[in-house]
Design a protein around this motif. Structure first.
Motif, mmCIF file in Angstrom:
data_model
loop_
_atom_site.group_PDB
_atom_site.id
_atom_site.type_symbol
_atom_site.label_atom_id
_atom_site.label_comp_id
_atom_site.label_asym_id
_atom_site.label_seq_id
_atom_site.Cartn_x
_atom_site.Cartn_y
_atom_site.Cartn_z
ATOM 1 N N SER A 1 44.237 28.694 19.978
ATOM 2 C CA SER A 1 45.602 28.270 20.278
ATOM 3 C C SER A 1 46.069 28.824 21.616
ATOM 4 C CB SER A 1 46.559 28.710 19.160
ATOM 5 O OG SER A 1 46.625 30.120 19.067
ATOM 6 N N GLY A 2 45.714 30.074 21.899
ATOM 7 C CA GLY A 2 46.115 30.673 23.163
ATOM 8 C C GLY A 2 45.500 29.966 24.358
ATOM 9 N N SER A 3 44.216 29.644 24.260
ATOM 10 C CA SER A 3 43.537 29.005 25.390
ATOM 11 C C SER A 3 44.027 27.580 25.606
ATOM 12 C CB SER A 3 42.019 29.016 25.171
ATOM 13 O OG SER A 3 41.662 28.279 24.009
ATOM 14 N N THR A 4 44.240 26.828 24.525
ATOM 15 C CA THR A 4 44.665 25.437 24.692
ATOM 16 C C THR A 4 46.122 25.342 25.150
ATOM 17 O OG1 THR A 4 45.119 25.336 22.301
ATOM 18 C CG2 THR A 4 43.015 24.460 23.063
ATOM 19 N N ILE A 5 46.989 26.177 24.583
ATOM 20 C CA ILE A 5 48.392 26.169 25.025
ATOM 21 C C ILE A 5 48.490 26.644 26.475
ATOM 22 C CG2 ILE A 5 50.667 27.213 24.687
ATOM 23 C CD1 ILE A 5 50.095 27.244 21.687
ATOM 24 N N SER A 6 47.698 27.644 26.833
ATOM 25 C CA SER A 6 47.695 28.119 28.222
ATOM 26 C C SER A 6 47.232 27.024 29.161
ATOM 27 C CB SER A 6 46.778 29.346 28.351
ATOM 28 O OG SER A 6 47.279 30.438 27.612
ATOM 29 N N ALA A 7 46.188 26.290 28.762
ATOM 30 C CA ALA A 7 45.697 25.182 29.590
ATOM 31 C C ALA A 7 46.776 24.112 29.735
ATOM 32 C CB ALA A 7 44.427 24.583 28.968
ATOM 33 N N CYS A 8 47.463 23.816 28.647
ATOM 34 C CA CYS A 8 48.542 22.815 28.691
ATOM 35 C C CYS A 8 49.654 23.237 29.644
ATOM 36 C CB CYS A 8 49.114 22.582 27.290
ATOM 37 S SG CYS A 8 48.023 21.695 26.156
ATOM 38 N N LEU A 9 50.063 24.490 29.555
ATOM 39 C CA LEU A 9 51.136 24.983 30.415
ATOM 40 C C LEU A 9 50.701 25.000 31.877
ATOM 41 C CD1 LEU A 9 52.535 27.942 28.259
ATOM 42 C CD2 LEU A 9 53.497 25.646 28.531
ATOM 43 N N ALA A 10 49.440 25.396 32.121
ATOM 44 C CA ALA A 10 48.936 25.416 33.493
ATOM 45 C C ALA A 10 48.863 24.011 34.086
ATOM 46 C CB ALA A 10 47.551 26.069 33.523
ATOM 47 N N LEU A 11 48.691 23.013 33.230
ATOM 48 C CA LEU A 11 48.616 21.625 33.684
ATOM 49 C C LEU A 11 50.002 20.984 33.817
ATOM 50 C CD1 LEU A 11 45.589 20.474 31.509
ATOM 51 C CD2 LEU A 11 45.614 20.673 34.007
ATOM 52 N N GLY A 12 51.051 21.745 33.504
ATOM 53 C CA GLY A 12 52.408 21.247 33.685
ATOM 54 C C GLY A 12 52.995 20.535 32.483
ATOM 55 N N PHE A 13 52.479 20.837 31.278
ATOM 56 C CA PHE A 13 53.018 20.211 30.081
ATOM 57 C C PHE A 13 54.396 20.773 29.748
ATOM 58 C CE2 PHE A 13 49.256 18.333 27.540
ATOM 59 C CZ PHE A 13 48.645 17.902 28.711
ATOM 60 N N ASP A 14 55.214 19.947 29.133
ATOM 61 C CA ASP A 14 56.442 20.421 28.498
ATOM 62 C C ASP A 14 56.053 21.445 27.431
ATOM 63 O OD1 ASP A 14 59.415 19.908 27.551
ATOM 64 O OD2 ASP A 14 58.131 19.776 25.762
ATOM 65 N N ARG A 15 56.806 22.538 27.337
ATOM 66 C CA ARG A 15 56.411 23.635 26.451
ATOM 67 C C ARG A 15 56.287 23.203 24.992
ATOM 68 N NH1 ARG A 15 56.275 28.850 27.984
ATOM 69 N NH2 ARG A 15 56.577 29.241 30.207
ATOM 70 N N ASN A 16 57.239 22.439 24.483
ATOM 71 C CA ASN A 16 57.159 21.985 23.096
ATOM 72 C C ASN A 16 55.982 21.035 22.891
ATOM 73 O OD1 ASN A 16 59.424 23.438 22.218
ATOM 74 N ND2 ASN A 16 60.821 21.823 22.880
ATOM 75 N N PHE A 17 55.736 20.185 23.882
ATOM 76 C CA PHE A 17 54.613 19.257 23.771
ATOM 77 C C PHE A 17 53.282 20.007 23.852
ATOM 78 C CE2 PHE A 17 51.600 16.185 25.801
ATOM 79 C CZ PHE A 17 51.462 15.349 24.694
ATOM 80 N N ALA A 18 53.248 21.106 24.612
ATOM 81 C CA ALA A 18 52.027 21.913 24.709
ATOM 82 C C ALA A 18 51.621 22.446 23.334
ATOM 83 C CB ALA A 18 52.234 23.062 25.688
ATOM 84 N N VAL A 19 52.600 22.948 22.573
ATOM 85 C CA VAL A 19 52.314 23.457 21.228
ATOM 86 C C VAL A 19 51.846 22.324 20.320
ATOM 87 C CG1 VAL A 19 53.289 24.598 19.213
ATOM 88 C CG2 VAL A 19 53.995 25.305 21.501
#
Length: 293
Positions: A190-208
């Motif tokens: 979960s940490g690696s995928t959410i971090s990747a999402c945030l680094a790619l510019g995802f909306d925080r809720n959508f990243a989760v």
């Protein structure tokens, strides 16, 4: 298996599956430092994963149900297009093709599929590495420290605005690579995928949301590979009641932890987990180099 052990393993599964602290890393550490037997049998492991899968489905039921429906319709349209291609190519037909991606949920389905491919490939490639890495505290300790650094760096980033429509298939593949690397003990999925999402510019809720929904095919696939051993495991299912209790505990705790992660990511609270992972990782390295010989 005792009732206490079933509850304990359910708690560990529910907590470490969704919080960014690495379940495999903790199991390796418990096994080596505290001499805890973490081999609870294939049947129990499958049931624990089933509990956490149900937790994801409950939290994101609306999205998952729509993804399932749109996924079936997408598959039907793909087969119709295949039939149209065959008729046009070999029978000189003039049929028109259906558009596959007609809404955001259909694209979401394809994004999850793209994410799953590199995850599966990396999981197979690293299978032997993971097996050997789990026999020492060195790799879990190093990976937990790396996990902590990633959480500190990415957790402080400003959330982007990217959701399904603006997410590219390249983004999905990058997240799949991050999820695949998380098979290493000490790297949180979960940490690696959410971090990747945030680094790619995802909306925080959508990243989760993306991270946890993307975990469904990954966890299901990993368990399907082990189902070949399930017949033998069921022969020893004398503790089936305890197994069910452990599954329920994993599901309830998992549900709570998903909600916690939604709050953590939205409010940039990753640092707490980063400090924890760093501490556990350093303790593991100390045990490896100075205590356990």
């Amino acid at each position: 298996m005792s009732l206490l052990q079933a509850i304990l393993m359910g708690l560990i599964q529910g907590i470490t599956e969704f919080l960014p602290v690495s379940s495999s890393g903790h199991l390796a550490i418990f096994q080596y430092i505290f001499k805890v037997n973490t081999d609870t049998g294939m049947l129990f492991e499958v049931m624990l994963h089933l509990g956490t899968l149900v937790a994801v489905c409950i939290v994101f039921w609306k999205d998952i149900s729509k993804l399932f429906i749109e996924g079936i319709q997408l598959l039907v349209d793909a087969f119709v297009n295949l039939k149209t291609f065959v008729v046009n190519r070999f029978q000189h037909g003039n049929g028109t093709y259906r558009r596959i991606v007609t809404n955001a949920y259909r694209k979401f389905v394809l994004l999850i599929l793209v994410t799953t491919v590199p995850t599966g490939i990396i999981g197979v490639v690293l299978n032997n590495v993971v097996a050997s890495a789990s026999n020492s505290l060195l790799i879990p300790g190093i990976c937990l420290v790396i996990n902590a650094i990633v959480l500190l760096i990415v957790g402080s980033m400003e959330g982007g605005r990217k959701k399904v429509k603006k997410t590219s298939y390249k983004d999905a593949a990058v997240i799949g690579v991050a999820q695949g690397i998380a098979v290493l003990p000490g790297i949180s999925r979960s940490g690696s995928t959410i971090s990747a999402c945030l680094a790619l510019g995802f909306d925080r809720n959508f990243a989760v949301k993306y991270s946890f929904i993307a975990s469904l095919p990954a966890i299901l696939g990993a368990n399907l590979l082990e189902l070949r051993h399930l017949g033998d495991a069921m022969n020893g299912g004398d503790n089936i009641l305890y197994y069910v209790i452990g599954m329920i505990v994993a599901g309830v705790v998992g549900y709570i932890c998903i909600r916690v992660m939604m709050y953590v990511v939205s409010n940039k609270k990753f640092s707490y987990f980063a400090y924890y992972c760093a501490a556990v990782g350093l303790i593991s390295l100390v045990f490896h180099f100075f205590i356990i010989k």
